[in-house]
Design a protein around this motif. Structure first.
Motif, short mmCIF file in Angstrom:
data_model
loop_
_atom_site.label_atom_id
_atom_site.label_comp_id
_atom_site.label_asym_id
_atom_site.label_seq_id
_atom_site.Cartn_x
_atom_site.Cartn_y
_atom_site.Cartn_z
N ALA A 1 5.85 -17.68 0.08
CA ALA A 1 6.92 -18.28 -0.70
C ALA A 1 6.65 -18.28 -2.19
N ALA B 1 13.03 -20.05 -1.54
CA ALA B 1 11.58 -20.05 -1.75
C ALA B 1 11.10 -21.39 -2.28
N TYR C 1 9.26 -13.42 1.19
CA TYR C 1 9.75 -14.62 1.85
C TYR C 1 9.64 -14.49 3.37
#
Length: 343
Positions: free
Chosen positions: A170, A197, A165
């Motif tokens: 993501a 995310a 992250y």
């Protein structure tokens, strides 16, 4: 395995960026995100066990009471007489990590890795050292190796997700958090980080569901994590649902009144509802908690201006301009996302 070569060449390299919220605010990562509980049990050392036993036992006693300096002294004493004693090298790396001395910890692990391959738990601490150095690319490399070596280690998957992250990966982070949740169902931190995310992937409905699940899972807990309340409140505020955001942000500030970002967002929710007088107190707290951050001063000045308190508004705008001109980190800090060192 060749482990020590790449590590020793990267001990002092610091790279990568950290974001403390889904909205892209760049922040210094607090030195305290979850890492796996590391069992640093020492095996019998082959050479001169009588010379090794007492300082090693003393080091363990110091570790049991979190006296890291005393443990370090005992381990250095042991290694001075027994430099090839394998387990004390690894234990020294762990003890140095607990003191947030990442570069020295990595040097100790490099020396230890010349004597045997590190375990998955030890690699987690190595990766955590790189996180302390904000070298997220190397942290990801060692965590990927850890999850290959020990795919059943849920904490490694969690830490890998946090690292991905921070690298703006993501989709990979979401996959890692889901893997963690398969291994550790009802893990509150993995669930709300999955929400972060998903929000970054522009899937706000799924993100909201993850935040609400993390909140629900800890309703009966004696100690609650404020982060999912903050995350949900910020998401709702961004969607212009300030009335729904307000109780979430109130809860976040109640659990952790010293979090500057939570106080700032709580004040902004009041402002969005037109309740400017009530916005002043949380924005004042945010500015006091983060005096070098630009935004709390700017938002407080804006609220003062709307209230007709023009001299106070001018003073806050001046503070915002000062912070913008003198401090490279202008975002309001969020101290909730943290790395917790291994036990």
């Amino acid at each position: 395995m060749g482990w020590e070569g790449p590590l020793s060449g990267n001990i002092v390299r610091v790279a990568g960026r950290l974001r403390n919220s889904i909205y892209g605010a760049v922040a210094a990562m607090s030195v305290t995100l979850v890492v796996c509980a590391t069992h640093m049990a020492t095996a019998a050392v082959q050479s001169s066990p009588v010379l090794v036993e007492e300082p090693l036992a003393a080091a363990h006693r110091a570790i049991d009471v979190s006296d890291w300096r005393a443990a370090e002294r005992q381990l250095l004493r042991l290694l001075a007489s027994q430099p090839e004693a394998t387990e004390p090298h690894f234990l020294l790396g762990y003890v140095l990590f607990r003191q947030q001395r990442a570069t020295e910890s990595l040097a100790a692990y490099t020396a230890a890795a010349r004597l045997r391959d590190p375990t998955a738990e030890e690699l987690i601490v190595v990766a955590s050292d790189y996180i302390l150095l904000k070298d997220y690319a190397d942290a990801e490399r060692w965590l990927l190796q850890t999850t290959r070596q020990a795919p059943e280690n849920g904490a490694a998957w969690y830490l890998l997700g946090r690292t991905q992250y921070n690298l703006d990966h993501a989709a990979d982070a979401a996959t890692s958090f889901k893997q963690c949740l398969q291994l550790r169902p009802d893990d509150v931190r993995a669930e709300y980080n999955l929400g972060l995310a998903l929000e970054k992937l522009d899937r706000p409905a799924e993100a909201e569901a993850a935040y609400r699940a993390a909140i629900a899972w800890q309703r009966a807990a004696s100690t609650r994590d404020p982060q999912p309340y903050l995350d949900l409140g910020m998401l709702l505020l961004a969607q212009r649902h300030a009335d729904a955001a307000l109780p979430m942000l109130h809860e976040a500030t109640s659990i952790d009144p010293k979090n500057a970002l939570a106080q700032q967002e709580y004040g902004l929710a009041y402002e969005a509802l037109g309740r400017n007088a009530e916005a002043v107190a949380p924005l004042l707290r945010a500015a006091a908690l983060a005096p070098e951050a630009e935004r709390p001063h700017f938002f407080l000045g804006r609220v003062y201006r709307r209230l007709g308190r023009n001299s106070e508004a001018a003073a806050q705008f001046a503070e915002a301009q000062r912070a913008a001109g003198t401090h490279s980190e202008k975002e309001t800090p969020n101290n909730m996302h943290s790395i917790e060192p291994p036990d």
